[in-house]
Motif scaffolding. Structure first.
Motif, mmCIF file in Angstrom:
data_model
loop_
_atom_site.group_PDB
_atom_site.id
_atom_site.type_symbol
_atom_site.label_atom_id
_atom_site.label_comp_id
_atom_site.label_asym_id
_atom_site.label_seq_id
_atom_site.Cartn_x
_atom_site.Cartn_y
_atom_site.Cartn_z
ATOM 1 N N CYS A 1 155.892 67.506 48.159
ATOM 2 C CA CYS A 1 157.498 67.355 48.659
ATOM 3 C C CYS A 1 158.020 66.010 48.437
ATOM 4 C CB CYS A 1 157.551 68.051 49.971
ATOM 5 S SG CYS A 1 157.616 69.839 50.017
ATOM 6 N N GLY B 1 170.594 69.694 52.806
ATOM 7 C CA GLY B 1 169.939 69.432 51.432
ATOM 8 C C GLY B 1 170.788 69.949 50.167
ATOM 9 N N ARG C 1 162.123 75.335 45.996
ATOM 10 C CA ARG C 1 161.722 76.590 44.957
ATOM 11 C C ARG C 1 162.576 76.028 43.747
ATOM 12 N NH1 ARG C 1 161.928 79.409 49.550
ATOM 13 N NH2 ARG C 1 159.989 80.810 50.138
ATOM 14 N N GLU C 2 163.778 75.525 43.583
ATOM 15 C CA GLU C 2 164.285 75.059 42.414
ATOM 16 C C GLU C 2 163.845 73.915 41.855
ATOM 17 O OE1 GLU C 2 169.058 75.836 43.463
ATOM 18 O OE2 GLU C 2 168.264 74.030 44.211
ATOM 19 N N THR D 1 157.747 77.608 53.237
ATOM 20 C CA THR D 1 158.009 76.955 51.999
ATOM 21 C C THR D 1 156.938 76.307 51.750
ATOM 22 O OG1 THR D 1 160.238 77.013 52.578
ATOM 23 C CG2 THR D 1 159.652 75.497 50.598
ATOM 24 N N PRO E 1 160.484 71.068 54.145
ATOM 25 C CA PRO E 1 160.242 72.379 54.082
ATOM 26 C C PRO E 1 159.508 72.881 55.422
ATOM 27 C CG PRO E 1 158.405 70.991 52.981
ATOM 28 C CD PRO E 1 159.300 70.109 53.507
ATOM 29 N N GLU F 1 169.332 70.282 47.074
ATOM 30 C CA GLU F 1 168.541 71.321 46.366
ATOM 31 C C GLU F 1 167.592 71.980 47.146
ATOM 32 O OE1 GLU F 1 168.825 68.805 42.152
ATOM 33 O OE2 GLU F 1 167.065 68.568 43.344
ATOM 34 N N THR F 2 166.781 72.789 46.503
ATOM 35 C CA THR F 2 165.694 73.466 47.310
ATOM 36 C C THR F 2 164.267 73.222 46.798
ATOM 37 O OG1 THR F 2 165.818 75.589 45.988
ATOM 38 C CG2 THR F 2 167.310 75.396 48.031
ATOM 39 N N LEU G 1 166.255 67.035 49.260
ATOM 40 C CA LEU G 1 165.653 67.960 49.652
ATOM 41 C C LEU G 1 165.468 67.998 51.266
ATOM 42 C CD1 LEU G 1 162.445 68.435 47.476
ATOM 43 C CD2 LEU G 1 164.295 69.820 47.321
#
Length: 306
Positions: free
Chosen positions: A20, A182, A187-188, A91, A87, A184-185, A84
């Motif tokens: 991350c 955030g 996962r993206e 996640t 998480p 973006e994520t 981000l």
């Protein structure tokens, strides 16, 4: 429910955390001297004002507080947004699974002999076993390299003198009790990484190993670029200095530049919906015709660098 963390679980958490840290691309900003700009922009449209901060990687050169006008923007912003958010546990577990190779495969199978030798040498330099990254996908190994190097270079003050802009903004959000959002994520970003070919993932691994081997030179270059505040020169020089790495340009286009439109649209949507935040994104997203700053201009924003 209470959980007793096993040694394996602790390793998983540490590994997911370093992934991350890499994926966020909100890195460390060097101290600015008088008259030097950095990558700080005010964006305004329709009576609404927000800020876009670009950050760049220069461990140990960070000094807080930032310039008074930047601190003032942070004091007044109703929210702070990073690429981000940290998480949550599900996640992190999903990220960990996504970073691993299928059973029966090891990282060395996907690297050239020279790459394997360089990676083993790197791990030995930081007192890690040669098998430390065996289960990682190539992009995940590339994510681990700068994190392991930073943790070993600044073992005692990693959270203080080497604090990232990402961490600083999170602390400011907490202190002021304003929302931390955030753009973006996770996962993206993992999906973008997985879309890279093996050769493109190898390009990122070569780049981070090169940077580690030439750490002093790389850091000074980044600090000089940051102080100039020229987002276009940063992008051009970054690619020029790595032109000898096969497929690096394609990898950067797919993993970094292709996300610019998404970031600009989400920043615009958040501002229009009342979230006049300080937005922090990786500096490499800002420059060029397809960079976040020019894209925001096309969305009708007036831009002021300060």
């Amino acid at each position: 429910m209470n959980f007793i963390l096993s040694t394996h679980t602790n390793r998983v958490i540490k590994k997911a955390s370093r992934l991350c840290a890499f994926l966020s691309l909100v890195l460390i900003s060097p101290q600015l001297l008088a008259g030097e700009k950095g990558y700080f922009f005010e964006i305004s449209k329709g009576g609404k004002t927000a800020y876009v901060f670009g950050s760049t990687h220069a461990p140990g050169a960070l000094t807080y507080p930032l310039r008074p006008e930047i601190e003032s923007a942070l004091d007044q912003a109703p929210c702070i947004a990073r690429e981000l958010l940290p998480p949550n546990a599900p996640t992190m577990a999903s990220l960990m699974r996504s970073s691993l190779l299928p059973e029966g495969k090891v990282l060395g199978d996907l690297l050239t002999p020279e790459m394997r030798d360089r990676l083993i040498k790197f791990l030995g330099k930081y007192h890690k076993p040669a098998t430390e990254l065996d289960r990682d996908k190539v992009w995940a190994a590339a994510a681990a390299v700068p994190f392991l190097a930073a943790m070993n270079t600044f073992p005692r003050n990693f959270g203080a003198a080497s604090k990232s802009l990402d961490d600083y903004l999170a602390q400011r959000s907490l202190a002021r009790k304003v929302p931390l959002l955030g753009i973006e994520t996770v996962r993206e970003q993992v999906a973008w990484e997985d879309s890279l070919t093996i050769v493109e993932q190898q390009a990122f691994l070569i780049e981070v190993l090169d940077s580690d081997e030439n750490q002093g030179e790389a850091e000074q270059w980044l600090i000089r670029q940051f102080r100039k505040g020229d987002i276009d020169a940063l992008r051009e020089d970054y690619l020029d200095k790595r032109a000898n790495i096969p497929a690096f340009g394609k990898a950067v286009e797919k993993f970094i530049f292709s996300r610019n439109e998404t970031q600009a649209k989400r920043i615009d949507k958040m501002v229009r919906n009342g979230s006049e935040c300080v937005f922090a994104v990786g500096a490499m997203h800002l420059g060029g015709e397809g960079g976040v700053i020019r894209l925001l201009r096309r969305h009708g924003y007036t831009i002021r660098q300060f």
